[in-house]
Write a protein that holds these residues in place. Structure first.
Motif, PDB file in Angstrom:
ATOM      1  N   ALA A   1       7.755   2.759   3.273  1.00  0.00           N
ATOM      2  CA  ALA A   1       9.194   2.493   3.371  1.00  0.00           C
ATOM      3  C   ALA A   1       9.601   2.018   4.752  1.00  0.00           C
ATOM      4  CB  ALA A   1       9.977   3.757   3.003  1.00  0.00           C
ATOM      5  N   ARG A   2       8.821   2.361   5.748  1.00  0.00           N
ATOM      6  CA  ARG A   2       9.151   1.914   7.106  1.00  0.00           C
ATOM      7  C   ARG A   2       8.985   0.408   7.262  1.00  0.00           C
ATOM      8  NH1 ARG A   2       6.580   7.015   8.006  1.00  0.00           N
ATOM      9  NH2 ARG A   2       8.081   8.477   8.956  1.00  0.00           N
ATOM     10  N   GLY A   3       8.293  -0.212   6.347  1.00  0.00           N
ATOM     11  CA  GLY A   3       8.111  -1.658   6.424  1.00  0.00           C
ATOM     12  C   GLY A   3       8.733  -2.414   5.273  1.00  0.00           C
ATOM     13  N   LEU A   4       9.713  -1.814   4.606  1.00  0.00           N
ATOM     14  CA  LEU A   4      10.312  -2.451   3.435  1.00  0.00           C
ATOM     15  C   LEU A   4      11.114  -3.697   3.768  1.00  0.00           C
ATOM     16  CD1 LEU A   4      11.412   0.492   1.105  1.00  0.00           C
ATOM     17  CD2 LEU A   4       9.423  -1.010   0.902  1.00  0.00           C
ATOM     18  N   ASN A   5      11.369  -3.937   5.044  1.00  0.00           N
ATOM     19  CA  ASN A   5      12.034  -5.187   5.404  1.00  0.00           C
ATOM     20  C   ASN A   5      11.095  -6.380   5.276  1.00  0.00           C
ATOM     21  OD1 ASN A   5      10.714  -3.880   7.683  1.00  0.00           O
ATOM     22  ND2 ASN A   5      11.420  -5.626   8.921  1.00  0.00           N
ATOM     23  N   ARG A   6       9.804  -6.114   5.124  1.00  0.00           N
ATOM     24  CA  ARG A   6       8.812  -7.182   4.951  1.00  0.00           C
ATOM     25  C   ARG A   6       8.330  -7.209   3.506  1.00  0.00           C
ATOM     26  NH1 ARG A   6       9.787 -10.103   9.443  1.00  0.00           N
ATOM     27  NH2 ARG A   6       9.543  -8.823  11.353  1.00  0.00           N
ATOM     28  N   TYR A   7       7.926  -8.399   3.058  1.00  0.00           N
ATOM     29  CA  TYR A   7       7.346  -8.504   1.726  1.00  0.00           C
ATOM     30  C   TYR A   7       6.018  -7.748   1.669  1.00  0.00           C
ATOM     31  CZ  TYR A   7      10.672 -12.112   0.334  1.00  0.00           C
ATOM     32  OH  TYR A   7      11.816 -12.791   0.017  1.00  0.00           O
ATOM     33  N   PRO A   8       5.642  -7.254   0.485  1.00  0.00           N
ATOM     34  CA  PRO A   8       4.374  -6.529   0.376  1.00  0.00           C
ATOM     35  C   PRO A   8       3.173  -7.473   0.437  1.00  0.00           C
ATOM     36  CG  PRO A   8       5.370  -6.779  -1.780  1.00  0.00           C
ATOM     37  CD  PRO A   8       6.375  -7.298  -0.794  1.00  0.00           C
ATOM     38  N   ASP A   9       2.013  -6.891   0.604  1.00  0.00           N
ATOM     39  CA  ASP A   9       0.758  -7.639   0.590  1.00  0.00           C
ATOM     40  C   ASP A   9       0.581  -8.284  -0.776  1.00  0.00           C
ATOM     41  OD1 ASP A   9      -1.848  -8.518   0.585  1.00  0.00           O
ATOM     42  OD2 ASP A   9      -2.729  -6.617   1.218  1.00  0.00           O
ATOM     43  N   ARG A  10       0.577  -9.618  -0.796  1.00  0.00           N
ATOM     44  CA  ARG A  10       0.493 -10.331  -2.073  1.00  0.00           C
ATOM     45  C   ARG A  10      -0.792 -10.020  -2.837  1.00  0.00           C
ATOM     46  NH1 ARG A  10       2.520 -14.860   0.761  1.00  0.00           N
ATOM     47  NH2 ARG A  10       0.356 -15.462   1.171  1.00  0.00           N
ATOM     48  N   ASP A  11      -1.889  -9.878  -2.134  1.00  0.00           N
ATOM     49  CA  ASP A  11      -3.181  -9.735  -2.794  1.00  0.00           C
ATOM     50  C   ASP A  11      -3.714  -8.310  -2.787  1.00  0.00           C
ATOM     51  OD1 ASP A  11      -3.518 -12.426  -3.582  1.00  0.00           O
ATOM     52  OD2 ASP A  11      -4.008 -12.969  -1.520  1.00  0.00           O
ATOM     53  N   PHE A  12      -3.060  -7.393  -2.093  1.00  0.00           N
ATOM     54  CA  PHE A  12      -3.319  -5.946  -2.113  1.00  0.00           C
ATOM     55  C   PHE A  12      -4.811  -5.597  -2.238  1.00  0.00           C
ATOM     56  CE2 PHE A  12      -1.778  -7.486  -6.225  1.00  0.00           C
ATOM     57  CZ  PHE A  12      -2.725  -7.028  -7.138  1.00  0.00           C
ATOM     58  N   LEU A  13      -5.619  -6.186  -1.378  1.00  0.00           N
ATOM     59  CA  LEU A  13      -7.063  -5.940  -1.436  1.00  0.00           C
ATOM     60  C   LEU A  13      -7.441  -4.477  -1.179  1.00  0.00           C
ATOM     61  CD1 LEU A  13      -8.743  -9.146   0.005  1.00  0.00           C
ATOM     62  CD2 LEU A  13      -9.178  -8.088  -2.217  1.00  0.00           C
ATOM     63  N   PRO A  14      -6.755  -3.751  -0.293  1.00  0.00           N
ATOM     64  CA  PRO A  14      -7.106  -2.331  -0.146  1.00  0.00           C
ATOM     65  C   PRO A  14      -6.983  -1.555  -1.460  1.00  0.00           C
ATOM     66  CG  PRO A  14      -5.809  -3.052   1.722  1.00  0.00           C
ATOM     67  CD  PRO A  14      -5.764  -4.169   0.724  1.00  0.00           C
ATOM     68  N   LEU A  15      -5.921  -1.805  -2.204  1.00  0.00           N
ATOM     69  CA  LEU A  15      -5.765  -1.120  -3.486  1.00  0.00           C
ATOM     70  C   LEU A  15      -6.836  -1.581  -4.470  1.00  0.00           C
ATOM     71  CD1 LEU A  15      -4.339   0.714  -5.493  1.00  0.00           C
ATOM     72  CD2 LEU A  15      -2.687  -1.139  -5.915  1.00  0.00           C
ATOM     73  N   ARG A  16      -7.129  -2.867  -4.492  1.00  0.00           N
ATOM     74  CA  ARG A  16      -8.163  -3.365  -5.396  1.00  0.00           C
ATOM     75  C   ARG A  16      -9.527  -2.771  -5.046  1.00  0.00           C
ATOM     76  NH1 ARG A  16      -6.685  -9.614  -4.783  1.00  0.00           N
ATOM     77  NH2 ARG A  16      -8.376 -10.036  -6.289  1.00  0.00           N
ATOM     78  N   ALA A  17      -9.775  -2.574  -3.757  1.00  0.00           N
ATOM     79  CA  ALA A  17     -11.038  -1.941  -3.337  1.00  0.00           C
ATOM     80  C   ALA A  17     -11.086  -0.490  -3.811  1.00  0.00           C
ATOM     81  CB  ALA A  17     -11.176  -2.015  -1.821  1.00  0.00           C
ATOM     82  N   ALA A  18      -9.972   0.220  -3.712  1.00  0.00           N
ATOM     83  CA  ALA A  18      -9.933   1.611  -4.167  1.00  0.00           C
ATOM     84  C   ALA A  18     -10.145   1.701  -5.673  1.00  0.00           C
ATOM     85  CB  ALA A  18      -8.601   2.249  -3.771  1.00  0.00           C
ATOM     86  N   LEU A  19      -9.570   0.764  -6.422  1.00  0.00           N
ATOM     87  CA  LEU A  19      -9.775   0.736  -7.873  1.00  0.00           C
ATOM     88  C   LEU A  19     -11.228   0.409  -8.210  1.00  0.00           C
ATOM     89  CD1 LEU A  19      -6.477  -1.086  -8.859  1.00  0.00           C
ATOM     90  CD2 LEU A  19      -7.082   1.269  -9.478  1.00  0.00           C
ATOM     91  N   ALA A  20     -11.834  -0.511  -7.463  1.00  0.00           N
ATOM     92  CA  ALA A  20     -13.245  -0.834  -7.682  1.00  0.00           C
ATOM     93  C   ALA A  20     -14.124   0.384  -7.424  1.00  0.00           C
ATOM     94  CB  ALA A  20     -13.660  -2.001  -6.786  1.00  0.00           C
ATOM     95  N   ASP A  21     -13.814   1.141  -6.379  1.00  0.00           N
ATOM     96  CA  ASP A  21     -14.565   2.362  -6.091  1.00  0.00           C
ATOM     97  C   ASP A  21     -14.429   3.367  -7.234  1.00  0.00           C
ATOM     98  OD1 ASP A  21     -15.419   1.396  -3.644  1.00  0.00           O
ATOM     99  OD2 ASP A  21     -13.867   2.439  -2.489  1.00  0.00           O
ATOM    100  N   TYR A  22     -13.224   3.473  -7.771  1.00  0.00           N
ATOM    101  CA  TYR A  22     -13.020   4.392  -8.890  1.00  0.00           C
ATOM    102  C   TYR A  22     -13.840   3.971 -10.113  1.00  0.00           C
ATOM    103  CZ  TYR A  22     -11.136   6.332 -13.113  1.00  0.00           C
ATOM    104  OH  TYR A  22     -11.033   6.923 -14.356  1.00  0.00           O
ATOM    105  N   LEU A  23     -13.832   2.679 -10.440  1.00  0.00           N
ATOM    106  CA  LEU A  23     -14.590   2.218 -11.595  1.00  0.00           C
ATOM    107  C   LEU A  23     -16.082   2.479 -11.428  1.00  0.00           C
ATOM    108  CD1 LEU A  23     -12.804  -1.154 -12.471  1.00  0.00           C
ATOM    109  CD2 LEU A  23     -12.648   1.026 -13.689  1.00  0.00           C
ATOM    110  N   ALA A  24     -16.577   2.299 -10.214  1.00  0.00           N
ATOM    111  CA  ALA A  24     -17.993   2.568  -9.958  1.00  0.00           C
ATOM    112  C   ALA A  24     -18.300   4.041 -10.210  1.00  0.00           C
ATOM    113  CB  ALA A  24     -18.355   2.186  -8.524  1.00  0.00           C
ATOM    114  N   ARG A  25     -17.411   4.893  -9.794  1.00  0.00           N
ATOM    115  CA  ARG A  25     -17.606   6.332  -9.990  1.00  0.00           C
ATOM    116  C   ARG A  25     -17.495   6.705 -11.465  1.00  0.00           C
ATOM    117  NH1 ARG A  25     -13.780  11.039  -7.252  1.00  0.00           N
ATOM    118  NH2 ARG A  25     -14.507  12.773  -8.545  1.00  0.00           N
ATOM    119  N   GLU A  26     -16.510   6.136 -12.151  1.00  0.00           N
ATOM    120  CA  GLU A  26     -16.251   6.537 -13.532  1.00  0.00           C
ATOM    121  C   GLU A  26     -17.264   5.954 -14.518  1.00  0.00           C
ATOM    122  OE1 GLU A  26     -14.763   6.476 -17.550  1.00  0.00           O
ATOM    123  OE2 GLU A  26     -14.997   4.673 -16.333  1.00  0.00           O
ATOM    124  N   SER A  27     -17.670   4.715 -14.286  1.00  0.00           N
ATOM    125  CA  SER A  27     -18.515   4.025 -15.264  1.00  0.00           C
ATOM    126  C   SER A  27     -19.912   3.687 -14.765  1.00  0.00           C
ATOM    127  CB  SER A  27     -17.836   2.724 -15.698  1.00  0.00           C
ATOM    128  OG  SER A  27     -17.818   1.793 -14.623  1.00  0.00           O
TER     129      SER A  27
END
Length: 394
Positions: A65-91
């Motif tokens: 929220a401290r940076g809501l004056n700026r647009y969000p990361d369009r490609d959100f690679l950190p989140l995509r990396a976290a999801l990839a890590d989860y899939l590796a663990r789950e499957s």
């Protein structure tokens, strides 16, 4: 001088609107949202996040929220990396962050897929009964919608699936596994047969050699029984495969609205073309990332829900309906059970609602679907259903 009218525009006769013809008379999608004690109608996880999860989400959202004056990361690679890590663990399947895509629920992920690979002059195909939103994705992208059939036990015959693909030449094939509303999971061999047939499709306006995209919707994958495979295991062999997941169900995060998929990088890059700018807010990215830090605790109830599901299925199969016939329950790898058949399913649904238990009137005629809740909620469901059947039998 002309004096502007002070008439309330809402009181005037409404003007005709240029609504698309195929939308005339359509109702918005959505299950009933009613204030009753036991909600077992939309396949939610009944266990709320623990306080430590809430605290992490609150802290990370506050930081975003401290940076809501700026647009969000369009490609959100950190989140995509976290999801990839989860899939590796789950499957056990490791994909690169660039092979993951996310959006506001798997609904938006599916819409991106139809925007990219469907469209006028193209066909989307699935096999009914299945998720009722699929034809709406097709409608909203001007994609022709076609359904094949499932067997009486809701399994999918590979030969029928291949023949339907060859006859219809779709650009997109949608397979839910586990299927909603039936709970049926697809064997790997069936998915492979569909993938092979899809690779032979030739969409008229597509580049030479481009086959159909096959989407395996695994929204309920975490609830699958031991030995039931994930289509993620096929990703390295089939670049036209997309496997969709969600944080709404097993992660107990339906209110977060975070769905995602894994696929080959060219497929994911195609979705980046059709997504709206900054479609995933900074708040959503922060909340999803925070939830993924607590994967173990958020998924802790999955085993309990599986056991509760199996107990519910066994109990239902031991019951008889108002007509005296034994109840039938579809094989399920999800967090719900489809059961029937009832001469008047609405009367059963209404009787349960009158007793404070809301389930879903969905699927083929005569069938009802119950989401798996807490042990206390399932006891309320069993008591109410017993009373309703006795009442309708008299």
């Amino acid at each position: 001088m002309t004096i502007p009218s002070t008439q309330d525009p809402t009181s005037a006769r409404p003007a005709a609107l240029p609504l698309r013809p195929e939308l005339a008379g359509e109702e918005p999608y959505g299950a009933p949202q009613l204030d009753v004690p036991v909600l077992l109608n939309v396949n939610e996880n009944p266990y709320a996040p623990a306080e430590d999860v809430v605290a992490t989400i609150a802290a990370d959202v506050a930081e975003a929220a401290r940076g809501l004056n700026r647009y969000p990361d369009r490609d959100f690679l950190p989140l995509r990396a976290a999801l990839a890590d989860y899939l590796a663990r789950e499957s056990g399947v490791r994909v690169a962050p660039e092979q993951v895509w996310a959006a506001n629920g798997s609904n938006e992920v599916m819409l991106h897929l139809l925007q990219a690979f469907g469209g006028p002059g193209r066909t989307a195909l699935s096999f009914a009964p299945t998720y009722s939103m699929y034809p709406e994705y097709a409608r909203d992208t001007h994609t022709r919608w076609v359904t094949g059939r499932r067997a009486e036990d809701f399994t999918l015959d590979p030969e029928h699936a291949v023949a339907t693909i060859e006859a219809e030449q779709p650009s997109v094939v949608l397979l839910a596994s586990p299927n909603n509303p039936t709970g049926t999971a697809l064997p790997a061999a069936t998915v492979e047969a569909v993938l092979e047939a899809a690779s032979r499709v030739r969409v008229p306006d597509a580049p030479d050699g481009a086959g159909a995209v096959v989407v395996v919707d695994e929204a309920y994958a975490e609830f699958r029984r031991t030995g039931t495979p994930s289509a993620l295991e096929l990703l390295d062999r089939y670049p036209h495969l997309a496997v969709t997941r969600t944080m709404s169900k097993a992660f107990a995060a339906a209110g977060l609205r975070l769905g995602y998929l894994a696929g080959a990088r060219p497929l994911v890059d195609a979705l980046r073309v059709v997504r709206l700018p900054y479609h995933l807010s900074a708040v959503t990215q922060a909340a999803a990332g925070a939830a993924l830090k607590h994967t173990e605790s958020l998924l802790a109830q999955v085993d309990a829900l599986r056991a509760e599901r199996d107990a519910a299925v066994a109990w239902l199969r031991a019951q008889r309906g108002p007509d005296g016939a034994p109840l039938v329950v579809a094989e399920t790898d999800s967090n719900f059970a489809l059961f029937g058949t009832f001469p008047d399913r609405h009367a059963v649904w209404q009787g349960l609602l009158d007793r404070g238990v809301l389930i879903r009137e969905v699927g083929p005629d005569g069938w009802l679907r119950v989401s798996i809740g807490t042990p206390q909620e399932m006891e309320r469901f069993r008591t109410a259903l017993t009373e309703v059947i006795e009442e309708l039998s008299s």
